[in-house]
Design an enzyme around this catalytic site. Sequence first.
Site, PDB file in Angstrom:
ATOM      1  N   GLY A   1     -34.669 -28.116  -6.222  1.00 45.31           N
ATOM      2  CA  GLY A   1     -34.401 -27.365  -7.439  1.00 45.31           C
ATOM      3  C   GLY A   1     -34.993 -25.988  -7.563  1.00 45.31           C
ATOM      4  O   GLY A   1     -34.729 -25.292  -8.541  1.00 45.31           O
TER       5      GLY A   1
ATOM      6  N   GLU B   1     -36.362 -32.106  -1.410  1.00 44.94           N
ATOM      7  CA  GLU B   1     -34.926 -32.038  -1.134  1.00 44.94           C
ATOM      8  C   GLU B   1     -34.327 -30.699  -1.574  1.00 44.94           C
ATOM      9  O   GLU B   1     -33.455 -30.646  -2.444  1.00 44.94           O
ATOM     10  CB  GLU B   1     -34.215 -33.209  -1.829  1.00 44.94           C
ATOM     11  CG  GLU B   1     -34.659 -34.562  -1.298  1.00 44.94           C
ATOM     12  CD  GLU B   1     -34.369 -35.716  -2.235  1.00 44.94           C
ATOM     13  OE1 GLU B   1     -33.870 -35.466  -3.350  1.00 44.94           O
ATOM     14  OE2 GLU B   1     -34.653 -36.869  -1.874  1.00 44.94           O
ATOM     15  N   PRO B   2     -34.797 -29.598  -1.005  1.00 45.50           N
ATOM     16  CA  PRO B   2     -34.221 -28.298  -1.368  1.00 45.50           C
ATOM     17  C   PRO B   2     -32.821 -28.149  -0.790  1.00 45.50           C
ATOM     18  O   PRO B   2     -32.537 -28.612   0.318  1.00 45.50           O
ATOM     19  CB  PRO B   2     -35.192 -27.293  -0.732  1.00 45.50           C
ATOM     20  CG  PRO B   2     -35.761 -28.025   0.443  1.00 45.50           C
ATOM     21  CD  PRO B   2     -35.852 -29.465   0.015  1.00 45.50           C
ATOM     22  N   GLY B   3     -31.950 -27.522  -1.541  1.00 44.64           N
ATOM     23  CA  GLY B   3     -30.606 -27.219  -1.055  1.00 44.64           C
ATOM     24  C   GLY B   3     -30.288 -25.760  -1.274  1.00 44.64           C
ATOM     25  O   GLY B   3     -30.079 -24.979  -0.352  1.00 44.64           O
ATOM     26  N   ARG B   4     -30.286 -25.354  -2.562  1.00 46.24           N
ATOM     27  CA  ARG B   4     -29.902 -23.999  -2.929  1.00 46.24           C
ATOM     28  C   ARG B   4     -30.788 -22.950  -2.245  1.00 46.24           C
ATOM     29  O   ARG B   4     -30.301 -21.938  -1.743  1.00 46.24           O
ATOM     30  CB  ARG B   4     -29.979 -23.846  -4.450  1.00 46.24           C
ATOM     31  CG  ARG B   4     -29.452 -22.513  -4.971  1.00 46.24           C
ATOM     32  CD  ARG B   4     -29.799 -22.343  -6.443  1.00 46.24           C
ATOM     33  NE  ARG B   4     -29.388 -23.476  -7.250  1.00 46.24           N
ATOM     34  CZ  ARG B   4     -28.225 -23.581  -7.891  1.00 46.24           C
ATOM     35  NH1 ARG B   4     -27.361 -22.591  -7.809  1.00 46.24           N
ATOM     36  NH2 ARG B   4     -27.945 -24.638  -8.617  1.00 46.24           N
TER      37      ARG B   4
ATOM     38  N   ARG C   1     -18.364 -20.972  -9.117  1.00 49.32           N
ATOM     39  CA  ARG C   1     -19.584 -20.914  -9.922  1.00 49.32           C
ATOM     40  C   ARG C   1     -19.472 -19.981 -11.139  1.00 49.32           C
ATOM     41  O   ARG C   1     -19.901 -20.347 -12.237  1.00 49.32           O
ATOM     42  CB  ARG C   1     -20.775 -20.505  -9.066  1.00 49.32           C
ATOM     43  CG  ARG C   1     -21.158 -21.540  -8.005  1.00 49.32           C
ATOM     44  CD  ARG C   1     -22.454 -21.183  -7.297  1.00 49.32           C
ATOM     45  NE  ARG C   1     -23.584 -21.308  -8.203  1.00 49.32           N
ATOM     46  CZ  ARG C   1     -24.202 -20.294  -8.794  1.00 49.32           C
ATOM     47  NH1 ARG C   1     -23.809 -19.049  -8.567  1.00 49.32           N
ATOM     48  NH2 ARG C   1     -25.204 -20.513  -9.611  1.00 49.32           N
TER      49      ARG C   1
ATOM     50  N   CYS D   1      -3.885 -17.781 -11.688  1.00 49.60           N
ATOM     51  CA  CYS D   1      -3.312 -17.634 -13.027  1.00 49.60           C
ATOM     52  C   CYS D   1      -4.159 -18.345 -14.069  1.00 49.60           C
ATOM     53  O   CYS D   1      -3.728 -19.321 -14.716  1.00 49.60           O
ATOM     54  CB  CYS D   1      -1.874 -18.146 -13.041  1.00 49.60           C
ATOM     55  SG  CYS D   1      -0.753 -17.090 -12.109  1.00 49.60           S
ATOM     56  N   GLU D   2      -5.367 -17.889 -14.235  1.00 45.98           N
ATOM     57  CA  GLU D   2      -6.319 -18.362 -15.243  1.00 45.98           C
ATOM     58  C   GLU D   2      -7.158 -17.163 -15.670  1.00 45.98           C
ATOM     59  O   GLU D   2      -7.655 -16.418 -14.824  1.00 45.98           O
ATOM     60  CB  GLU D   2      -7.271 -19.425 -14.667  1.00 45.98           C
ATOM     61  CG  GLU D   2      -6.624 -20.687 -14.167  1.00 45.98           C
ATOM     62  CD  GLU D   2      -6.462 -21.728 -15.256  1.00 45.98           C
ATOM     63  OE1 GLU D   2      -6.900 -21.474 -16.392  1.00 45.98           O
ATOM     64  OE2 GLU D   2      -5.894 -22.787 -14.949  1.00 45.98           O
TER      65      GLU D   2
ATOM     66  N   TYR E   1     -23.164 -24.089  -2.961  1.00 42.05           N
ATOM     67  CA  TYR E   1     -22.184 -24.449  -3.987  1.00 42.05           C
ATOM     68  C   TYR E   1     -21.027 -23.452  -4.013  1.00 42.05           C
ATOM     69  O   TYR E   1     -20.487 -23.129  -5.066  1.00 42.05           O
ATOM     70  CB  TYR E   1     -22.864 -24.573  -5.359  1.00 42.05           C
ATOM     71  CG  TYR E   1     -24.030 -25.508  -5.319  1.00 42.05           C
ATOM     72  CD1 TYR E   1     -23.826 -26.882  -5.208  1.00 42.05           C
ATOM     73  CD2 TYR E   1     -25.338 -25.037  -5.322  1.00 42.05           C
ATOM     74  CE1 TYR E   1     -24.896 -27.751  -5.122  1.00 42.05           C
ATOM     75  CE2 TYR E   1     -26.414 -25.908  -5.240  1.00 42.05           C
ATOM     76  CZ  TYR E   1     -26.191 -27.264  -5.140  1.00 42.05           C
ATOM     77  OH  TYR E   1     -27.247 -28.136  -5.044  1.00 42.05           O
TER      78      TYR E   1
END
Length: 421
Positions: free
Chosen positions: A239, A275-278, A314, A346-347, A375
Amino acid sequence: MDHFLYKDGALHAEDVPVAEIAAAVGTPFYVYSTATLLRHFKLFDEALEGMDHLVCYAMKAASNQAILKTLGDAGAGMDVVSGGEYRRARAAGVPGERIVFSGVGKTAEEIELALTGGIRQFNVESEPEMEVLNAVALRLGKVAPITIRVNPDVDAKTHAKIATGKSENKFGIPISRAKEVYALAATMKGLQVIGIDVHIGSQLTDLQPYEDAYNKVAELTQELRAEGHTITRLDLGGGLGIPYHQSNEAPPLPSDYGALVKRTLGHLGCEIEIEPGRLIAGNAGLMVSEVIYVKEGEDREFLIIDGAMNDLIRPAMYDAHHDIIPVVEPAPGAEPATYDIVGPVCESGDTFAKHRDMPEMKAGELVAFRSAGAYGAVMSSEYNSRPLIPEVLVHGDQFAVIRRRPTFDEMINRDTIPEWL
């Protein structure tokens, strides 16, 4: 720090010009830096030096097998949250004894897969899951090593959609009920309790929530040991945030985090897992896109690029910020222009930035989204029948396509039309 720098006026990924990759694979695409991935993993590994520990990369951040093998070969474990992620980790050569299985919705099939294929531990999230895990283990004649994830009701002060440690979140067992649940686990012959798991959220930019949570974990460890439970391992989750705004104050360093872990939990003699990811993958990747049009609006200019929300969701999902820079370095003193930077989907939500100041751009020029390694590709889709975009890995002066762009025929031919049509 990352390894995406301007050299002689051109943005490079390590020693490879980004424009060279664009010419080879087309746009948009993701590009990752091996040197950055390894540097960030080693920062965490060194931060816990002196403690028995394992850094388990949270592969939900970016799960291409080339990234997993790069980190696994460096000694990383893997934190997986699905049977598919478990299979990816094993396919990348990561042994089962370095894989931790997290997540609130593990199925019996996924549990059997991990028990037969090898697993370091299951991070159990609920009593019903515990009962299923016990039943599967007994049926297979195995004993499943577990930690129980406790929810410490600590506000991580992060985005509501990525906070996981408050009482209102779906994750873990309320810490107030932990002793009761550990007592239940001790009666199940298919389970071996080895520790405690806690994870309070993602993109944390302040160490105080960690300190609050880890103090509660330290107290719980001593209480459980007093009741006869063997607690030898503490899984502390991940985190730690990254600086999406390059101009903002940097989040805490892994070394600061490591010092906090040692101060709050070091006296317990437990093995530590994180458990780092980012923080490992985020700044190790760019998304590169080409400007299609510069469109004059009523009160603004739109920079329309060929990357879209299906490629990098994101900003649409979290109102997330990414610094967006030109691939050709702007001349010193160049006057900025102000754009809404948008994609072709188309959004109205297909908007990456509003009123963003950046150098004046023209159709055909390239832009790069910084901090897009986590991500990004893993959350992409084929919305509007847009093929998934390539992923590229750079190593020094070499680059390789590690996931190619599918053809339109490959994408369309996955559909099956029933006989009656």
